[in-house]
Design a protein around this motif. Structure first.
Motif, short mmCIF file in Angstrom:
data_model
loop_
_atom_site.label_atom_id
_atom_site.label_comp_id
_atom_site.label_asym_id
_atom_site.label_seq_id
_atom_site.Cartn_x
_atom_site.Cartn_y
_atom_site.Cartn_z
N PRO A 1 0.92 -0.98 -0.31
CA PRO A 1 -0.25 -0.20 0.43
C PRO A 1 0.93 1.19 -0.24
O PRO A 1 2.15 1.07 0.20
N TRP A 2 0.56 2.34 -0.13
CA TRP A 2 0.93 3.59 -0.46
C TRP A 2 0.01 4.83 0.68
O TRP A 2 -1.31 4.68 0.21
N GLU A 3 0.86 5.13 1.95
CA GLU A 3 0.72 5.48 2.94
C GLU A 3 0.55 7.00 2.78
O GLU A 3 -0.14 7.58 3.85
N LYS A 4 0.82 7.05 2.06
CA LYS A 4 1.63 8.41 2.38
C LYS A 4 0.90 9.50 1.47
O LYS A 4 -0.46 9.34 0.45
N ASN A 5 0.25 11.00 1.61
CA ASN A 5 -0.36 11.96 1.13
C ASN A 5 0.64 12.19 -0.03
O ASN A 5 -0.52 13.80 -0.47
#
Length: 280
Positions: free
Chosen positions: A257-261
């Motif tokens: 997953p990509w959890e950065k904004n």
């Protein structure tokens, strides 16, 4: 920003398709981008949602969808709970899915003042790139094409999935998903469908026949699809625009997953190129 997630497109005698839409309600006549994910991909993978939102904020409607046999379900569109569907996927099914999505888009946005249904752009990542090249060469509704880390040859990949005699004998070959650790099946029908439709699935012929602008984007650190495939596409279609992203891997340095904004530097460069090319 109008964002609608997980709309179900029901189809007669076909598996349903799950779609997302992103567009601004402050800008009229926005072009529409339809994004096609790649092999072992899905519309919610990694930073694709953030990418779609970033493009939409620039005044472009973005549609993302899951191919009907990508291994996801309506209830669980992320990862691969339906390996039986995955095993029964093939290129012909994906082309049919894309056609039905285009039909849905042109009908759904017929009277929408914010969106121009007559200004359609396709984006395909990896294997999805090959699908979008094939579709864009045949469908006059498509006005522009963008491919990200695209393959240039389905024949090579189809024949190298495994020993053909063993594949035919056993009816299935398995590929390990390094992230989920699932043994993902490929039924022999995949090869049979390719052989039966070889001319229709010829990416080289499609690229040479393209009548619409094509933006080719590839990372020079891509270990999944060689950068040579981008150069090959550009050679087949010298009118195309080739952009190499320095230090970018196959997914432009994002992951799932990509959890950065925020996007990676490399994927932000992709987004900037997509916006400029689409609005040009």
């Amino acid at each position: 920003m109008q964002i609608d997630k997980n709309f179900v497109l029901h189809r007669t005698n076909k598996k349903p398709i799950l779609l997302d839409t992103f567009y601004s309600e402050k800008i009229s006549n926005q072009p529409i981008i339809i994004f096609c994910h790649g092999y072992k991909g899905f519309k919610d993978w990694g930073a694709w949602n953030l990418m779609a939102k970033s493009i939409a904020e620039a005044g472009i409607c973005v549609i993302k969808f899951n191919f009907s046999h990508n291994g996801g379900t309506m209830e669980n569109p992320i990862d691969f709970p339906d390996l039986e569907a995955f095993g029964n996927n093939n290129y012909s099914l994906e082309l049919d899915d894309l056609n039905d999505v285009i039909n849905w888009v042109t009908k759904t946005f017929e009277d929408n003042p914010f969106v121009d249904r007559n200004n359609l752009v396709l984006i395909g990542h990896s294997r999805g790139g090959g699908i979008t090249i094939l579709k864009s060469s045949k469908d006059e509704r498509i006005k522009k094409l963008i491919t990200l880390a695209s393959v240039c040859d389905f024949a090579k990949r189809t024949s190298t999935i495994g020993n053909l005699e063993e594949w035919k004998e056993h009816g299935v070959k398995y590929v390990l998903n390094g992230r989920t650790k699932q043994k993902m099946p490929h039924y022999y029908q995949f090869y049979e469908d390719f052989k039966a439709n070889k001319k229709l699935l010829d990416i080289e012929a499609a690229e040479k026949q393209l009548q619409v602008p094509h933006l080719i984007i590839h990372g020079n650190n891509d270990t999944s699809v060689s950068i040579d495939e981008a150069y090959t596409l550009h050679k087949w279609n010298p009118n195309s625009q080739l952009e190499i992203i320095e230090a970018a891997d196959h997914v432009f340095n994002v992951k799932h997953p990509w959890e950065k904004n925020f996007l990676s530097i490399e994927l932000q460069k992709v987004v900037d190129l997509v916006i400029a090319f689409t609005l040009r």
